[in-house]
Design a protein around this motif. Structure first.
Motif, PDB file in Angstrom:
ATOM      1  N   ASN A  12      34.188  48.652  45.205  1.00 47.72           N
ATOM      2  CA  ASN A  12      33.436  48.524  44.034  1.00 47.72           C
ATOM      3  C   ASN A  12      33.482  47.242  43.274  1.00 47.72           C
ATOM      4  N   THR A  13      33.557  46.038  44.206  1.00 48.33           N
ATOM      5  CA  THR A  13      33.414  44.523  43.680  1.00 48.33           C
ATOM      6  C   THR A  13      32.171  44.230  44.419  1.00 48.33           C
ATOM      7  N   LYS A  14      31.624  43.179  43.674  1.00 47.87           N
ATOM      8  CA  LYS A  14      30.267  42.378  44.054  1.00 47.87           C
ATOM      9  C   LYS A  14      30.749  41.297  45.013  1.00 47.87           C
ATOM     10  N   VAL A  15      29.774  41.059  46.041  1.00 55.47           N
ATOM     11  CA  VAL A  15      30.118  39.915  47.021  1.00 55.47           C
ATOM     12  C   VAL A  15      28.748  39.133  46.926  1.00 55.47           C
ATOM     13  N   ILE A  16      28.690  37.938  47.159  1.00 55.30           N
ATOM     14  CA  ILE A  16      27.860  36.879  47.223  1.00 55.30           C
ATOM     15  C   ILE A  16      27.772  36.042  48.375  1.00 55.30           C
ATOM     16  N   SER A  17      26.562  35.552  48.645  1.00 57.83           N
ATOM     17  CA  SER A  17      26.037  34.783  49.626  1.00 57.83           C
ATOM     18  C   SER A  17      24.867  34.068  49.524  1.00 57.83           C
ATOM     19  N   PRO A  18      24.862  32.836  50.037  1.00 57.01           N
ATOM     20  CA  PRO A  18      23.494  31.900  49.998  1.00 57.01           C
ATOM     21  C   PRO A  18      22.396  32.817  50.564  1.00 57.01           C
ATOM     22  N   ARG A  19      20.933  33.045  50.219  1.00 58.26           N
ATOM     23  CA  ARG A  19      20.009  33.831  50.670  1.00 58.26           C
ATOM     24  C   ARG A  19      19.787  33.248  52.340  1.00 58.26           C
ATOM     25  N   GLY A  20      19.652  34.485  52.868  1.00 58.63           N
ATOM     26  CA  GLY A  20      19.193  34.211  54.343  1.00 58.63           C
ATOM     27  C   GLY A  20      20.481  34.261  55.170  1.00 58.63           C
ATOM     28  N   THR A  21      21.859  34.178  54.555  1.00 60.11           N
ATOM     29  CA  THR A  21      22.947  34.046  55.461  1.00 60.11           C
ATOM     30  C   THR A  21      23.874  35.470  55.124  1.00 60.11           C
ATOM     31  N   THR A  22      24.572  35.498  56.010  1.00 55.09           N
ATOM     32  CA  THR A  22      25.798  36.991  55.963  1.00 55.09           C
ATOM     33  C   THR A  22      27.071  36.418  55.668  1.00 55.09           C
ATOM     34  N   GLN A  23      27.337  35.199  55.351  1.00 54.60           N
ATOM     35  CA  GLN A  23      28.601  34.526  54.941  1.00 54.60           C
ATOM     36  C   GLN A  23      28.950  34.908  53.444  1.00 54.60           C
ATOM     37  N   TYR A  24      29.538  36.113  53.251  1.00 60.13           N
ATOM     38  CA  TYR A  24      29.575  36.267  51.879  1.00 60.13           C
ATOM     39  C   TYR A  24      31.074  36.127  51.608  1.00 60.13           C
ATOM     40  N   ILE A  25      31.345  35.970  50.184  1.00 57.78           N
ATOM     41  CA  ILE A  25      32.495  35.691  49.643  1.00 57.78           C
ATOM     42  C   ILE A  25      32.311  36.840  48.170  1.00 57.78           C
ATOM     43  N   SER A  26      33.641  37.391  47.883  1.00 58.06           N
ATOM     44  CA  SER A  26      33.661  38.163  46.625  1.00 58.06           C
ATOM     45  C   SER A  26      33.329  37.182  45.514  1.00 58.06           C
ATOM     46  N   LEU A  27      32.782  37.782  44.483  1.00 62.05           N
ATOM     47  CA  LEU A  27      32.499  37.199  43.263  1.00 62.05           C
ATOM     48  C   LEU A  27      33.736  36.593  42.606  1.00 62.05           C
ATOM     49  N   THR A  28      34.501  37.706  42.430  1.00 64.14           N
ATOM     50  CA  THR A  28      35.751  37.142  41.816  1.00 64.14           C
ATOM     51  C   THR A  28      36.648  36.123  42.342  1.00 64.14           C
ATOM     52  N   SER A  54      24.021  24.899  41.905  1.00 63.48           N
ATOM     53  CA  SER A  54      22.861  26.057  42.019  1.00 63.48           C
ATOM     54  C   SER A  54      23.507  27.272  41.205  1.00 63.48           C
ATOM     55  N   TRP A  55      24.540  27.818  41.596  1.00 58.89           N
ATOM     56  CA  TRP A  55      25.312  29.044  41.087  1.00 58.89           C
ATOM     57  C   TRP A  55      26.014  28.954  39.739  1.00 58.89           C
ATOM     58  N   PHE A  56      26.716  27.770  39.530  1.00 56.82           N
ATOM     59  CA  PHE A  56      27.259  27.700  38.191  1.00 56.82           C
ATOM     60  C   PHE A  56      26.687  26.529  36.921  1.00 56.82           C
ATOM     61  N   SER A  57      25.667  26.008  37.535  1.00 57.75           N
ATOM     62  CA  SER A  57      25.234  24.985  36.252  1.00 57.75           C
ATOM     63  C   SER A  57      24.212  25.461  35.361  1.00 57.75           C
ATOM     64  N   ASP A  58      24.198  24.967  34.107  1.00 57.47           N
ATOM     65  CA  ASP A  58      23.268  25.524  33.086  1.00 57.47           C
ATOM     66  C   ASP A  58      21.924  24.997  33.419  1.00 57.47           C
ATOM     67  N   HIS A  59      21.842  24.085  34.154  1.00 61.45           N
ATOM     68  CA  HIS A  59      20.510  23.631  34.386  1.00 61.45           C
ATOM     69  C   HIS A  59      19.835  24.269  35.454  1.00 61.45           C
ATOM     70  N   SER A  60      20.258  25.381  36.168  1.00 65.09           N
ATOM     71  CA  SER A  60      19.796  25.894  37.403  1.00 65.09           C
ATOM     72  C   SER A  60      19.179  27.309  37.035  1.00 65.09           C
ATOM     73  N   GLU A  61      18.057  27.604  37.708  1.00 66.95           N
ATOM     74  CA  GLU A  61      17.599  28.894  37.523  1.00 66.95           C
ATOM     75  C   GLU A  61      18.241  30.087  38.111  1.00 66.95           C
ATOM     76  N   TYR A  62      19.050  29.695  39.040  1.00 67.82           N
ATOM     77  CA  TYR A  62      19.684  30.785  39.536  1.00 67.82           C
ATOM     78  C   TYR A  62      21.358  30.642  39.357  1.00 67.82           C
TER      79      TYR A  62
END
Length: 254
Positions: A12-28, A54-62
């Motif tokens: 019940n936790t979320k994982v994240i990875s760059p699009r097109g890859t399977t190298q996940y890491i938990s969001l926490t 890309s993931w933690f900047s205020d200027h990125s749309e993602y």
């Protein structure tokens, strides 16, 4: 899923990875790692992606921080990132001073009772040497006291910061959607288009099959008609032959 840095993700936790890859890491784990040691984040993907920007900047749309709301803004942008952490440190110092001022009457009473107590003055031979010592010794003792206070304050700040980071991780887990960077409306339109194209192909195949069936049925009808005509001719010819032979036998008898 099997994740980088933290192995298998907790249920019940979320994982994240760059699009097109399977190298996940938990969001926490990712958020905690970027708070404790940001230099280890991008090398986890062999420095192929600009994860922090890309993931933690205020200027990125993602950016993941665009989904945290006002509560996440206060925790992430103000407490943790405000003036490179000075906001959190200033608030902690202000809190300590507020508690100190609130307890001032009690502290004054305790210090006053200690200064006039007999056990305190009975130790005059011990602490009197420090009072009568030269300035260099007093400066050294002052530095030791300051280092002790700073070390204690640093440990307290670390614990408070860890608590705030855990709170930020909880906010990210609650607020970040399952897919970031894909417009849901565009995604839905893409599905509709694919379904429409698939339905057109199916209808075309039905038309082709239907036309083939008509041709086959027409051909079968023609063949049946030809066969029926040939059968009639054959029967007529057979009857005619039989009739002629009968006449020949009849003539022979006579």
């Amino acid at each position: 899923k099997s994740c980088l840095y933290s192995f298998d993700a907790e249920p019940n936790t979320k994982v994240i990875s760059p699009r097109g890859t399977t190298q996940y890491i938990s969001l926490t784990a990712l958020n905690r790692l970027r708070r404790t040691d940001p230099t280890k984040v991008e090398p986890m993907w062999h420095s192929r992606y600009s994860i922090l920007h890309s993931w933690f900047s205020d200027h990125s749309e993602y950016s993941l921080l665009q989904h945290v709301g006002i509560k996440g803004f206060l925790v992430s942008s103000v407490l943790l990132d405000g003036m490179n952490g000075m906001v959190l440190k200033s608030l902690l110092i202000l809190s300590i001073l507020t508690v100190f001022v609130a307890l001032m009457p009690v502290l004054e009473y305790i210090v006053g009772r200690i200064l006039v107590s007999a056990p305190f003055w009975s130790q005059w031979t011990t602490w009197g040497r420090v009072v009568r010592a030269g300035f260099p010794l007093k400066l050294l003792l002052g530095q030791l006291v300051w280092k002790g206070v700073a070390s204690g304050f640093g440990k307290l700040e670390g614990r408070v910061r860890d608590y705030v980071v855990d709170l930020e991780c909880e906010i990210l887990e609650e607020s970040v959607p399952l897919t970031v960077g894909v417009d849901e409306d565009d995604h839905a339109e893409g599905i509709d288009v694919e379904e429409e194209e698939f339905s057109d192909d199916v209808e075309g195949e039905d038309d082709v099959e239907f036309s083939d069936e008509e041709n086959v049925e027409d051909g079968d009808d023609d063949d049946d008609e030809d066969l029926s005509e040939n059968d009639d001719d054959a029967v007529e010819e057979y009857d005619m032959v039989v009739d002629e032979s009968d006449f020949d036998e009849y003539d022979d008898d006579y």
